[in-house]
Scaffold this motif. Sequence first.
Motif, PDB file in Angstrom:
ATOM      1  N   THR A 211     -39.152 -12.426   9.444  1.00 27.01           N
ATOM      2  CA  THR A 211     -39.725 -11.560  10.476  1.00 27.01           C
ATOM      3  C   THR A 211     -38.665 -11.180  11.506  1.00 27.01           C
ATOM      4  OG1 THR A 211     -41.877 -12.619  10.179  1.00 27.01           O
ATOM      5  CG2 THR A 211     -41.552 -11.372  12.218  1.00 27.01           C
ATOM      6  N   GLU A 212     -37.914 -12.169  11.957  1.00 23.17           N
ATOM      7  CA  GLU A 212     -36.867 -11.916  12.951  1.00 23.17           C
ATOM      8  C   GLU A 212     -35.801 -10.972  12.409  1.00 23.17           C
ATOM      9  OE1 GLU A 212     -33.596 -14.412  15.590  1.00 23.17           O
ATOM     10  OE2 GLU A 212     -35.204 -15.495  14.573  1.00 23.17           O
ATOM     11  N   ALA A 213     -35.387 -11.188  11.171  1.00 21.98           N
ATOM     12  CA  ALA A 213     -34.355 -10.335  10.567  1.00 21.98           C
ATOM     13  C   ALA A 213     -34.856  -8.906  10.410  1.00 21.98           C
ATOM     14  CB  ALA A 213     -33.929 -10.908   9.220  1.00 21.98           C
ATOM     15  N   LEU A 214     -36.069  -8.733   9.906  1.00 19.47           N
ATOM     16  CA  LEU A 214     -36.606  -7.387   9.702  1.00 19.47           C
ATOM     17  C   LEU A 214     -36.850  -6.685  11.032  1.00 19.47           C
ATOM     18  CD1 LEU A 214     -37.458  -5.344   7.576  1.00 19.47           C
ATOM     19  CD2 LEU A 214     -39.763  -6.340   7.647  1.00 19.47           C
ATOM     20  N   ARG A 215     -37.328  -7.432  12.012  1.00 17.37           N
ATOM     21  CA  ARG A 215     -37.562  -6.854  13.345  1.00 17.37           C
ATOM     22  C   ARG A 215     -36.246  -6.354  13.955  1.00 17.37           C
ATOM     23  NH1 ARG A 215     -41.045 -10.753  16.002  1.00 17.37           N
ATOM     24  NH2 ARG A 215     -42.762  -9.607  15.058  1.00 17.37           N
ATOM     25  N   ALA A 216     -35.162  -7.064  13.721  1.00 17.34           N
ATOM     26  CA  ALA A 216     -33.856  -6.638  14.233  1.00 17.34           C
ATOM     27  C   ALA A 216     -33.284  -5.477  13.418  1.00 17.34           C
ATOM     28  CB  ALA A 216     -32.880  -7.820  14.218  1.00 17.34           C
ATOM     29  N   PHE A 217     -33.578  -5.449  12.130  1.00 19.27           N
ATOM     30  CA  PHE A 217     -33.011  -4.437  11.241  1.00 19.27           C
ATOM     31  C   PHE A 217     -33.638  -3.058  11.422  1.00 19.27           C
ATOM     32  CE2 PHE A 217     -33.332  -2.120   7.194  1.00 19.27           C
ATOM     33  CZ  PHE A 217     -31.987  -1.877   6.967  1.00 19.27           C
ATOM     34  N   MET A 218     -34.945  -2.981  11.641  1.00 18.65           N
ATOM     35  CA  MET A 218     -35.631  -1.693  11.625  1.00 18.65           C
ATOM     36  C   MET A 218     -35.095  -0.695  12.659  1.00 18.65           C
ATOM     37  SD  MET A 218     -37.246  -1.849   8.926  1.00 18.65           S
ATOM     38  CE  MET A 218     -37.756  -0.147   9.084  1.00 18.65           C
ATOM     39  N   PRO A 219     -34.820  -1.086  13.895  1.00 20.30           N
ATOM     40  CA  PRO A 219     -34.218  -0.104  14.810  1.00 20.30           C
ATOM     41  C   PRO A 219     -32.866   0.400  14.330  1.00 20.30           C
ATOM     42  CG  PRO A 219     -35.085  -1.964  16.044  1.00 20.30           C
ATOM     43  CD  PRO A 219     -35.154  -2.338  14.587  1.00 20.30           C
ATOM     44  N   LEU A 220     -32.079  -0.464  13.712  1.00 23.87           N
ATOM     45  CA  LEU A 220     -30.784  -0.053  13.167  1.00 23.87           C
ATOM     46  C   LEU A 220     -30.972   0.938  12.024  1.00 23.87           C
ATOM     47  CD1 LEU A 220     -29.043  -3.541  13.092  1.00 23.87           C
ATOM     48  CD2 LEU A 220     -28.766  -1.724  14.800  1.00 23.87           C
ATOM     49  N   PHE A 221     -31.961   0.693  11.173  1.00 25.45           N
ATOM     50  CA  PHE A 221     -32.266   1.599  10.064  1.00 25.45           C
ATOM     51  C   PHE A 221     -32.606   2.988  10.595  1.00 25.45           C
ATOM     52  CE2 PHE A 221     -35.491   3.754   7.546  1.00 25.45           C
ATOM     53  CZ  PHE A 221     -34.893   3.826   6.305  1.00 25.45           C
ATOM     54  N   PHE A 222     -33.523   3.053  11.561  1.00 23.63           N
ATOM     55  CA  PHE A 222     -33.946   4.359  12.065  1.00 23.63           C
ATOM     56  C   PHE A 222     -32.848   5.049  12.869  1.00 23.63           C
ATOM     57  CE2 PHE A 222     -38.346   2.821  11.257  1.00 23.63           C
ATOM     58  CZ  PHE A 222     -38.707   3.828  10.388  1.00 23.63           C
ATOM     59  N   GLU A 223     -31.994   4.286  13.521  1.00 23.87           N
ATOM     60  CA  GLU A 223     -30.874   4.901  14.237  1.00 23.87           C
ATOM     61  C   GLU A 223     -29.878   5.498  13.249  1.00 23.87           C
ATOM     62  OE1 GLU A 223     -28.408   6.511  16.923  1.00 23.87           O
ATOM     63  OE2 GLU A 223     -30.427   5.744  17.287  1.00 23.87           O
ATOM     64  N   HIS A 224     -29.538   4.732  12.213  1.00 23.37           N
ATOM     65  CA  HIS A 224     -28.573   5.236  11.226  1.00 23.37           C
ATOM     66  C   HIS A 224     -29.129   6.457  10.489  1.00 23.37           C
ATOM     67  CE1 HIS A 224     -25.298   5.326   8.371  1.00 23.37           C
ATOM     68  NE2 HIS A 224     -26.199   5.410   7.411  1.00 23.37           N
ATOM     69  N   TYR A 225     -30.388   6.395  10.112  1.00 27.40           N
ATOM     70  CA  TYR A 225     -31.003   7.496   9.377  1.00 27.40           C
ATOM     71  C   TYR A 225     -31.759   8.437  10.319  1.00 27.40           C
ATOM     72  CZ  TYR A 225     -29.565   5.148   5.183  1.00 27.40           C
ATOM     73  OH  TYR A 225     -28.797   4.574   4.199  1.00 27.40           O
ATOM     74  N   SER A 226     -31.084   8.787  11.395  1.00 25.79           N
ATOM     75  CA  SER A 226     -31.670   9.676  12.397  1.00 25.79           C
ATOM     76  C   SER A 226     -31.258  11.126  12.182  1.00 25.79           C
ATOM     77  CB  SER A 226     -31.217   9.238  13.793  1.00 25.79           C
ATOM     78  OG  SER A 226     -29.802   9.378  13.900  1.00 25.79           O
TER      79      SER A 226
END
Length: 128
Positions: free
Chosen positions: A13-28
């Motif tokens: 949960t902690e890893a995915l919660r940290a990853f999702m903002p990075l995913f959406f920023e990169h694929y913006s």
Amino acid sequence: MFNASYWGHGYATEALRAFMPLFFEHYSGRDLANYMPEDLGRATHNGDTRNAQLEGDDRTNRNRLAPRYDYAEAHTDTELASSQNVLEKVGFKLHEKREDDFENPVLGLRSTYIYRMYRSAAEARLPR
């Protein structure tokens, strides 16, 4: 996948919660994609090539923007409740169920839950 001795501690949960903002920023649609030389000349995002010149000059290809994704999608076996709980805690919502769409070499045909997190939901969860 985590070693079984680490299950239930909240690491996924902690890893995915940290990853999702990075995913959406990169694929913006604003960030340059970091494509390897073997990727040059290939189409991106379901064949959409509008964000780059794909033929000829490699310098143009190296400066392509990463595609914009408005949602992230996760697939999980219908019996994996712990994986579903992780996705829901992070903000994913159940989108659909696909019957017998995955062939597991040991278990045979399996059904899948498709979860999605939309960009707007992820951005609403960011600390202000």
